[in-house]
Design an enzyme around this catalytic site. Structure first.
Site, PDB file in Angstrom:
ATOM      1  N   CYS A 127      94.399  82.576 -15.573  1.00  0.00           N
ATOM      2  CA  CYS A 127      93.569  82.090 -14.316  1.00  0.00           C
ATOM      3  C   CYS A 127      92.683  80.925 -14.363  1.00  0.00           C
ATOM      4  CB  CYS A 127      92.945  83.550 -13.924  1.00  0.00           C
ATOM      5  SG  CYS A 127      93.869  84.870 -13.229  1.00  0.00           S
ATOM      6  N   VAL A 163      92.385  77.741 -12.172  1.00  0.00           N
ATOM      7  CA  VAL A 163      91.146  77.515 -11.191  1.00  0.00           C
ATOM      8  C   VAL A 163      90.865  76.262 -11.456  1.00  0.00           C
ATOM      9  CG1 VAL A 163      89.077  78.352 -10.670  1.00  0.00           C
ATOM     10  CG2 VAL A 163      90.829  79.868 -11.021  1.00  0.00           C
TER      11      VAL A 163
END
Length: 511
Positions: free
Chosen positions: A152, A156
């Site tokens: 993640c 991001v």
């Protein structure tokens, strides 16, 4: 002393020792918990229809999802290739979770590295982490290929893997011709089967580049999908050898996840040869053994390789029959007599156990292909699905599952629950009980709560040993699935008839 080095106690016994019991009592003084009577009252309320309606109305909270995240599936796909080291662009903690989860299921060491991104990388990007990480991995672990995926954090902040890999090669981290396939695998979308698909497509597109020939090599490719039963790859090999045709498994992680103990450490046991994977572009056809963990890969093969693909799930009698007929069609070789004999044994075993499973109501949860395949087998046995729960569902799966249920008189009263979690399943089991539940290890808490016996099929299975070594496909798989199901039902009967002359009032030694 809570632990004695001369008599090491398992945690099951250890936490019952006086020191730990006192520790638990001390904790209660600071927890400000409710009285036991209130806890019991609320617990009973959560078993009814009123709570079920509130439970199913929630939107912002997930409790115990029946799925994993993308990088888990990506590194699972990677280790099926010879000498391949999974490399995760992200933090150490994420990679530790992936490795531990797979190690606890297989009881085997699972190798994988991370670029160790921390706060600095989260602000400035992870390029330098990639450069250093690839260099260290190449020098220390001597892989033949490094397969890169993301977590993640990297997604991001927008890390560009292709650019980072190119920059790392220019910096001399790895040679220019060294294979470093990659896949973007953000955990906040999709699931572990999405990550498997993304990584499989990434590896195949990297290895096969420039290897297309004018003529076919005559082989058949098999893509297992996110299949955690190592016996299935071995069953595919055995079936193919009985037919006598050449094949390539993309990718074969059976030896990696079930390696022999020879006294010598091998970091990369087994795996599909990189040259065989590169030549898979020239096969006559590709068969995927799962549909929902391979859609992007199959689309890529059809469009870029101009190679026909198909999906064949060889679970149960019908699924195996169709699979073998497909192999016979592609190879031009009749189905071997040995497999016909195995079919007869499987049918005989189903006949032996049919009366104990026929009419039994069951619930099931898991990933789409597994759930579809198990439900198909159970329908062949006359079992009646009631709750079919798939957290990482999609419209294609829901349509084919409803079609499967409608095709059998035993599937008419089932409800498909897409996007739901195991706390939803708890409400379903209390309000509409069934005879048995099918799922992974996390279902044991549902079993303890609802007293509905659990047939352990799926991933992960961490509280039982060796189940992953068996095949669930083919006629051999039919017998294994049958064995696990009917004997779980027998164990439940024994649990309920264990008081002499009270609950045990009939001669039940033979079944």
């Amino acid at each position: 002393m809570p632990q004695n080095p001369e008599k090491i106690q398992d945690h099951v016994e250890l936490f019952h020792q006086p020191e730990y019991q006192q520790l638990f009592e001390n904790k209660k003084q600071f927890e400000n918990g409710h009285e036991p009577e209130e806890v019991q009252r609320v617990a009973e309320w959560t078993k009814g229809w009123d709570y079920r309606e509130k439970n199913f109305a929630r939107e912002a909270l997930t409790v115990n999802p029946a799925k994993g995240c993308q990088p888990l599936g990506a590194i699972f796909a990677a280790v099926g290739f010879e000498g391949t080291l999974p490399f995760v662009q992200g933090s150490q903690g994420c990679v530790a979770y992936f490795r531990t989860h797979l190690t606890r299921h297989y009881k085997e060491p699972f190798s994988g590295v991370s670029s160790s991104m921390t706060e600095d990388a989260a602000v400035f990007g992870g390029l330098q982490n990639m450069i250093d990480g690839l260099a260290n991995s190449y020098q220390l672990y001597k892989p033949k290929m490094i397969a890169v995926c993301t977590t993640c954090m990297a997604e991001v902040i927008g890390d560009d893997l292709q650019a980072f890999i190119n920059n790392s090669k220019q910096a001399g981290s790895v040679p220019q011709d060294f294979p470093v396939p990659y896949a973007h695998t953000p955990s906040f979308v999709g699931s572990h089967i999405t990550g498997y698909d993304n990584m499989m497509k990434g590896i195949l597109s990297n290895l096969t580049a420039g290897h297309k020939k004018e003529t076919s090599n005559g082989k058949i490719n098999f893509i297992p999908g996110f299949d955690t039963y190592v016996g299935n790859n071995r069953e595919i090999k055995r079936i193919a050898s009985l037919f006598g045709f050449d094949y390539t498994i993309l990718a074969d992680n059976s030896d990696y996840l079930d390696s022999p103990n020879t006294g010598e450490f091998d970091m990369y046991p087994g795996g599909t040869k990189l040259e065989d994977a590169a030549d898979s572009i020239n096969a006559k056809a590709t068969i995927a053994l799962q549909a929902h963990s391979t859609p992007k890969t199959r689309e890529y093969i059809e469009k870029e390789w101009k190679q026909p693909t198909s999906v064949s799930r060889p679970w149960g009698i019908k699924g195996t029959d169709e699979f073998l007929m497909k192999l016979s069609e592609l190879s031009g070789i009749p189905i071997p007599q040995e497999l016909e004999i195995e079919r007869g044994r499987a049918v005989d075993a189903m006949t032996d156990s049919h009366s104990w499973i026929h009419g039994k109501r069951f619930a099931i949860y898991g990933e789409p292909d597994l759930v579809y395949s198990v439900v198909g087998f159970m329908l062949e046995m006359g079992a009646e699905p009631v709750h079919v729960l798939v957290h990482n569902s999609n419209e294609v799966f829901e349509a084919e599952m409803k079609e499967l249920l409608a095709s059998s008189p035993f599937g008419q009263h089932a409800t498909v629950w897409p996007g739901k979690d195991l706390w939803h399943m708890r409400s379903l089991l209390f309000t509409e009980p069934v005879d048995f539940l099918v799922g992974n290890t996390y279902g044991k808490y549902l079993w303890r709560d609802t007293k509905i016996p659990l047939v352990r099929i799926g991933y992960p299975i961490m509280d039982r040993h060796h189940l992953h070594r068996y095949a669930t496909i083919g006629y051999q798989g039919v017998i294994n699935l049958l064995n696990w199901t009917v004997n779980t039902l027998f164990e439940e009967i024994d649990r309920n008839t264990n008081i002499p002359s009270k609950t045990d009032i009939s001669y039940d030694l033979i079944r």
